[in-house]
Design a protein around this motif. Structure first.
Motif, PDB file in Angstrom:
ATOM      1  N   LEU A  56       0.866  -1.075   0.011  1.00 31.80           N
ATOM      2  CA  LEU A  56       0.093   0.079  -0.045  1.00 31.80           C
ATOM      3  C   LEU A  56       0.956   1.418   0.085  1.00 31.80           C
ATOM      4  O   LEU A  56       1.474   1.572   0.877  1.00 31.80           O
ATOM      5  N   GLU A  57       0.797   1.941  -1.204  1.00 33.57           N
ATOM      6  CA  GLU A  57       1.644   3.450  -1.065  1.00 33.57           C
ATOM      7  C   GLU A  57       0.954   3.945  -2.384  1.00 33.57           C
ATOM      8  O   GLU A  57       0.742   3.567  -3.320  1.00 33.57           O
ATOM      9  N   LYS A  58       0.586   5.237  -1.904  1.00 33.90           N
ATOM     10  CA  LYS A  58      -0.047   6.251  -2.882  1.00 33.90           C
ATOM     11  C   LYS A  58       0.978   6.710  -3.870  1.00 33.90           C
ATOM     12  O   LYS A  58       2.029   6.943  -3.463  1.00 33.90           O
ATOM     13  N   PRO A  59       0.579   6.843  -5.232  1.00 36.11           N
ATOM     14  CA  PRO A  59      -0.885   6.426  -5.662  1.00 36.11           C
ATOM     15  C   PRO A  59      -0.754   5.089  -6.353  1.00 36.11           C
ATOM     16  O   PRO A  59      -1.407   4.711  -7.332  1.00 36.11           O
ATOM     17  N   TYR A  60       0.313   4.253  -6.060  1.00 36.57           N
ATOM     18  CA  TYR A  60       0.567   3.053  -6.841  1.00 36.57           C
ATOM     19  C   TYR A  60      -0.533   2.130  -6.357  1.00 36.57           C
ATOM     20  O   TYR A  60      -1.221   1.566  -7.470  1.00 36.57           O
ATOM     21  N   VAL A  61      -0.774   1.836  -5.162  1.00 34.35           N
ATOM     22  CA  VAL A  61      -1.781   0.996  -4.617  1.00 34.35           C
ATOM     23  C   VAL A  61      -2.417   1.460  -3.535  1.00 34.35           C
ATOM     24  O   VAL A  61      -1.700   1.893  -2.455  1.00 34.35           O
ATOM     25  N   GLU A 338      12.508   8.182  -3.020  1.00 36.54           N
ATOM     26  CA  GLU A 338      12.314   8.053  -4.386  1.00 36.54           C
ATOM     27  C   GLU A 338      11.635   9.403  -5.017  1.00 36.54           C
ATOM     28  O   GLU A 338      10.537  10.039  -4.332  1.00 36.54           O
ATOM     29  N   SER A 339      12.292  10.143  -5.813  1.00 39.79           N
ATOM     30  CA  SER A 339      11.935  11.534  -6.360  1.00 39.79           C
ATOM     31  C   SER A 339      10.342  11.713  -6.721  1.00 39.79           C
ATOM     32  O   SER A 339       9.658  12.557  -6.608  1.00 39.79           O
ATOM     33  N   ILE A 340       9.992  10.607  -7.592  1.00 36.94           N
ATOM     34  CA  ILE A 340       8.764  10.524  -8.205  1.00 36.94           C
ATOM     35  C   ILE A 340       7.688  10.432  -7.194  1.00 36.94           C
ATOM     36  O   ILE A 340       6.620  10.718  -7.278  1.00 36.94           O
ATOM     37  N   SER A 341       7.822   9.547  -5.883  1.00 41.79           N
ATOM     38  CA  SER A 341       6.924   9.809  -4.979  1.00 41.79           C
ATOM     39  C   SER A 341       6.947  10.873  -4.177  1.00 41.79           C
ATOM     40  O   SER A 341       6.019  11.314  -3.743  1.00 41.79           O
ATOM     41  N   GLN A 342       8.102  11.801  -4.001  1.00 39.91           N
ATOM     42  CA  GLN A 342       7.941  12.877  -3.402  1.00 39.91           C
ATOM     43  C   GLN A 342       7.249  13.850  -4.512  1.00 39.91           C
ATOM     44  O   GLN A 342       6.691  14.806  -3.712  1.00 39.91           O
ATOM     45  N   ASP A 343       7.453  13.855  -5.691  1.00 41.28           N
ATOM     46  CA  ASP A 343       6.531  14.758  -6.514  1.00 41.28           C
ATOM     47  C   ASP A 343       5.156  14.789  -6.049  1.00 41.28           C
ATOM     48  O   ASP A 343       4.483  15.715  -6.287  1.00 41.28           O
ATOM     49  N   LEU A 344       4.693  13.453  -5.888  1.00 42.48           N
ATOM     50  CA  LEU A 344       3.358  13.256  -5.616  1.00 42.48           C
ATOM     51  C   LEU A 344       2.844  13.917  -4.317  1.00 42.48           C
ATOM     52  O   LEU A 344       1.911  14.437  -4.230  1.00 42.48           O
ATOM     53  N   ALA A 345       3.780  13.733  -3.159  1.00 40.20           N
ATOM     54  CA  ALA A 345       3.706  14.323  -1.859  1.00 40.20           C
ATOM     55  C   ALA A 345       3.442  15.788  -2.351  1.00 40.20           C
ATOM     56  O   ALA A 345       2.787  16.754  -1.590  1.00 40.20           O
ATOM     57  N   VAL A 346       4.451  16.593  -3.044  1.00 34.80           N
ATOM     58  CA  VAL A 346       4.311  17.922  -3.490  1.00 34.80           C
ATOM     59  C   VAL A 346       3.230  18.301  -3.891  1.00 34.80           C
ATOM     60  O   VAL A 346       2.700  19.237  -3.873  1.00 34.80           O
ATOM     61  N   ALA A 347       2.754  17.389  -4.855  1.00 34.67           N
ATOM     62  CA  ALA A 347       1.418  17.799  -5.844  1.00 34.67           C
ATOM     63  C   ALA A 347       0.115  17.818  -4.751  1.00 34.67           C
ATOM     64  O   ALA A 347      -0.807  18.344  -4.863  1.00 34.67           O
ATOM     65  N   GLN A 348       0.223  16.926  -3.704  1.00 31.03           N
ATOM     66  CA  GLN A 348      -0.974  16.770  -2.645  1.00 31.03           C
ATOM     67  C   GLN A 348      -0.932  17.629  -1.603  1.00 31.03           C
ATOM     68  O   GLN A 348      -1.849  18.293  -0.915  1.00 31.03           O
ATOM     69  N   HIS A 349       0.369  17.969  -1.242  1.00 31.73           N
ATOM     70  CA  HIS A 349       0.414  19.000  -0.036  1.00 31.73           C
ATOM     71  C   HIS A 349       1.463  20.298  -0.387  1.00 31.73           C
ATOM     72  O   HIS A 349       2.525  20.131  -0.859  1.00 31.73           O
ATOM     73  N   CYS A 403      -2.495  21.357  -6.360  1.00 25.89           N
ATOM     74  CA  CYS A 403      -2.033  22.755  -5.919  1.00 25.89           C
ATOM     75  C   CYS A 403      -1.915  23.682  -7.358  1.00 25.89           C
ATOM     76  O   CYS A 403      -1.565  24.686  -7.132  1.00 25.89           O
ATOM     77  N   SER A 404      -2.539  22.904  -8.351  1.00 29.33           N
ATOM     78  CA  SER A 404      -2.383  23.728  -9.633  1.00 29.33           C
ATOM     79  C   SER A 404      -2.945  24.886  -9.825  1.00 29.33           C
ATOM     80  O   SER A 404      -2.851  25.943 -10.401  1.00 29.33           O
ATOM     81  N   ASP A 405      -4.158  25.376  -9.103  1.00 26.90           N
ATOM     82  CA  ASP A 405      -5.092  26.218  -8.996  1.00 26.90           C
ATOM     83  C   ASP A 405      -4.612  27.174  -8.055  1.00 26.90           C
ATOM     84  O   ASP A 405      -5.180  28.308  -7.982  1.00 26.90           O
ATOM     85  N   GLU A 406      -3.978  26.909  -7.061  1.00 28.34           N
ATOM     86  CA  GLU A 406      -3.498  27.791  -5.927  1.00 28.34           C
ATOM     87  C   GLU A 406      -2.031  28.438  -5.861  1.00 28.34           C
ATOM     88  O   GLU A 406      -1.719  29.339  -5.868  1.00 28.34           O
ATOM     89  N   ASP A 407      -1.028  27.346  -6.538  1.00 26.01           N
ATOM     90  CA  ASP A 407       0.047  27.825  -6.603  1.00 26.01           C
ATOM     91  C   ASP A 407       0.810  28.712  -7.695  1.00 26.01           C
ATOM     92  O   ASP A 407       0.048  28.587  -8.836  1.00 26.01           O
ATOM     93  N   HIS A 408       1.632  29.603  -7.720  1.00 19.87           N
ATOM     94  CA  HIS A 408       2.101  30.318  -8.903  1.00 19.87           C
ATOM     95  C   HIS A 408       3.192  29.245  -9.579  1.00 19.87           C
ATOM     96  O   HIS A 408       3.530  28.232  -9.045  1.00 19.87           O
ATOM     97  N   ASP A 409       3.176  29.715 -10.879  1.00 21.44           N
ATOM     98  CA  ASP A 409       4.247  28.753 -11.813  1.00 21.44           C
ATOM     99  C   ASP A 409       5.369  29.039 -11.340  1.00 21.44           C
ATOM    100  O   ASP A 409       5.968  29.986 -10.744  1.00 21.44           O
ATOM    101  N   LYS A 410       6.613  27.991 -11.507  1.00 19.38           N
ATOM    102  CA  LYS A 410       7.853  28.198 -11.056  1.00 19.38           C
ATOM    103  C   LYS A 410       8.506  29.535 -11.592  1.00 19.38           C
ATOM    104  O   LYS A 410       8.374  29.659 -12.793  1.00 19.38           O
TER     105      LYS A 410
END
Length: 484
Positions: A56-61, A338-349, A403-410
């Protein structure tokens, strides 16, 4: 004869039982969450059945009631349709990915594959040489690396004394300085050559110092003296004014963005920065490939990372990815994973951030028993999914950012390339002004040559030398007048 048949039947039954994955036992140990293939009972009675272990690990399973969903579940469903097999998915009993113990036994999903308790391990399972010795891996279905997950408030540097320089890069500031000096020089030269700015008896108002001050006045949008009279000097002045307005507009817009978004620089850019700092505790997931990477690394910085984590292993290591993200959110903790899992955490938080440096490029693959004939077929199917764009679709589906609607572009400081057009426009304007100044002086030289019956080139050369030669008459005259 009957006795011989009974013995043969018993031996065959024993072999079958030993070769069958011990999946029922796993379910009885409390793994109530599972998933069956949708093709069961749909004309696929002769399809082979695979027992799949996962974690069990988001968003894989992810568990959704008594069912499972996620990236790996969708991938498994696509593979089953392509290769025509049925499957039953269960969660790994010890909740681990797989590591080799001191006794030589494997834990986690790798252990279940080695012990024939499962046929496939479909999860974010990193392909490593140690694991490849005991199981086979398919082609990677995702690529990743090792990064640092941080909480924004604890990772941003405080604004420095020179924070006002942030809107432009160092190269841009250097380019502006060169443009300012070159424009002031062109203004000075054009004013010297143009007959309208020079009457021969008095110095032109555009001395070198006045020309430099004129450029500064344009930057501050203030009126300056002297006022240009000739066409050449007016062209150079207008071009410089336009250049100044564009730069001021870009600077104000960039600095406003910096102040509003609080886009300070991340203080921990690399693993070296992480080791040198002292206010953040850092760690990784126990029994993970990331931990083994640092343990076996020969890089001095990465060795320091492992030693620092190992000294505080009671608090540095976490048991799950969810625990790691929560610790980063709740305390001064940096998670290495894992950077790809961290990218998910950044997208969610939206208050999390990943440091720029990523090391140890690697891939996630499906683990199969050693020598399995299905390894190659699964690899080919994964390659086909990648070529058709299905893998990209699955990633965009499960890595969707909240966070796409809240955060500014890089944002990053403006570089010379972004302002290349206005620099080119300035250069062309300066060149045009200088050409017109030469034409103005040539016209006067031609007129004087006609009157004095001299060569135009000789008069032009004389005019140039007169304009750029130090004027000594004024001091001498002043000295002569002072004599009694």
């Amino acid at each position: 004869m009957d006795k011989t048949l009974r013995v043969a039947f018993g031996v065959c039954t024993t072999l079958l039982l030993l070769g069958k994955p011990n999946w029922i036992g796993a379910a009885e140990d409390g793994d109530s969450v599972s998933r069956d293939s949708g093709s069961a009972g749909e004309g696929g009675k002769d399809y082979p059945m695979f027992y799949v272990t996962t974690i069990l690990e988001k968003p894989y399973v992810m568990a959704k009631g008594a069912e499972l969903e996620g990236y790996c579940i969708d991938l498994l469903e696509k593979l089953s349709k392509m290769l025509h097999f049925k499957y039953k998915v269960g969660i790994v009993k010890d909740g681990r990915y797989g590591a080799l113990s001191s006794g030589g036994n494997w834990s986690g999903m790798i252990g279940e594959i080695v012990r024939k308790e499962a046929d496939l391990a479909v999860a974010p399972l990193t392909i490593t040489s140690v694991r490849e010795d005991v199981v086979d891996f398919t082609q990677p279905f995702l690529y990743t690396g090792i990064g640092i997950l941080l909480e924004k408030d604890t990772s941003l540097e405080e604004a420095s004394l020179f924070h006002f320089l942030t809107p432009f890069s160092k190269e841009t500031w250097c380019g502006i300085l060169v443009a300012y000096l070159f424009s002031s020089l062109c203004l000075f030269l054009a004013a010297r050559m143009s007959p309208c700015e020079w009457d021969g008896n008095e110095e032109t108002s555009f001395t070198l110092m006045n020309s430099l001050w004129f450029g500064v006045g344009a930057f501050t949008l203030q009126g300056t003296v002297p006022q240009p009279k000739s066409l050449s000097v007016r062209i150079i002045s207008a071009i410089w004014w336009l250049f100044s307005i564009v730069l001021l507009t870009a600077y104000i817009a960039g600095f406003s963005f910096v102040l509003e978004s609080g886009s300070e620089q991340v203080s921990i850019q690399t693993f070296e920065d992480l080791v040198k700092q002292g206010h953040l505790e850092f760690g990784t997931m126990e029994s993970s490939s990331t931990l083994q990477y640092f343990k076996n690394s020969k890089n001095p910085i990465q060795q320091l990372v492992y030693e620092s984590m190992n000294k505080k292993k009671d608090t540095a290591y976490v048991k799950s990815y969810q625990e790691a993200v929560q610790r980063v959110l709740d305390s001064n903790y940096a998670f290495i994973g894992e950077s790809i899992s961290q990218d998910l955490a950044v997208a969610q938080h939206c208050n999390l951030i990943r440091s720029p440096e990523v090391i140890g490029a690697r891939g996630f693959g499906i683990a199969t028993p050693k020598g399995s004939p299905w390894t190659n077929e699964l690899s080919v199917a994964i390659l086909k999914l990648g070529e058709s764009g299905d893998l990209d679709y699955l990633k965009s589906k499960w890595w969707e950012s909240s966070c796409s609607d809240e955060d500014h572009d890089k944002w990053s400081p403006l570089k010379p390339q972004a302002l290349g057009g206005i620099f080119l426009f300035l250069a062309l304007g300066l060149a045009l002004g200088m050409v017109i100044a030469v034409i103005e002086l040539s016209k006067k030289s031609r007129h004087t040559a006609d009157q004095e019956k001299k060569s135009c080139c000789a008069v032009f050369t004389k005019e140039l030398s007169q304009r750029f030669r130090p004027r000594e008459g004024t001091p001498q005259e002043s000295a002569g007048k002072s004599k009694p």
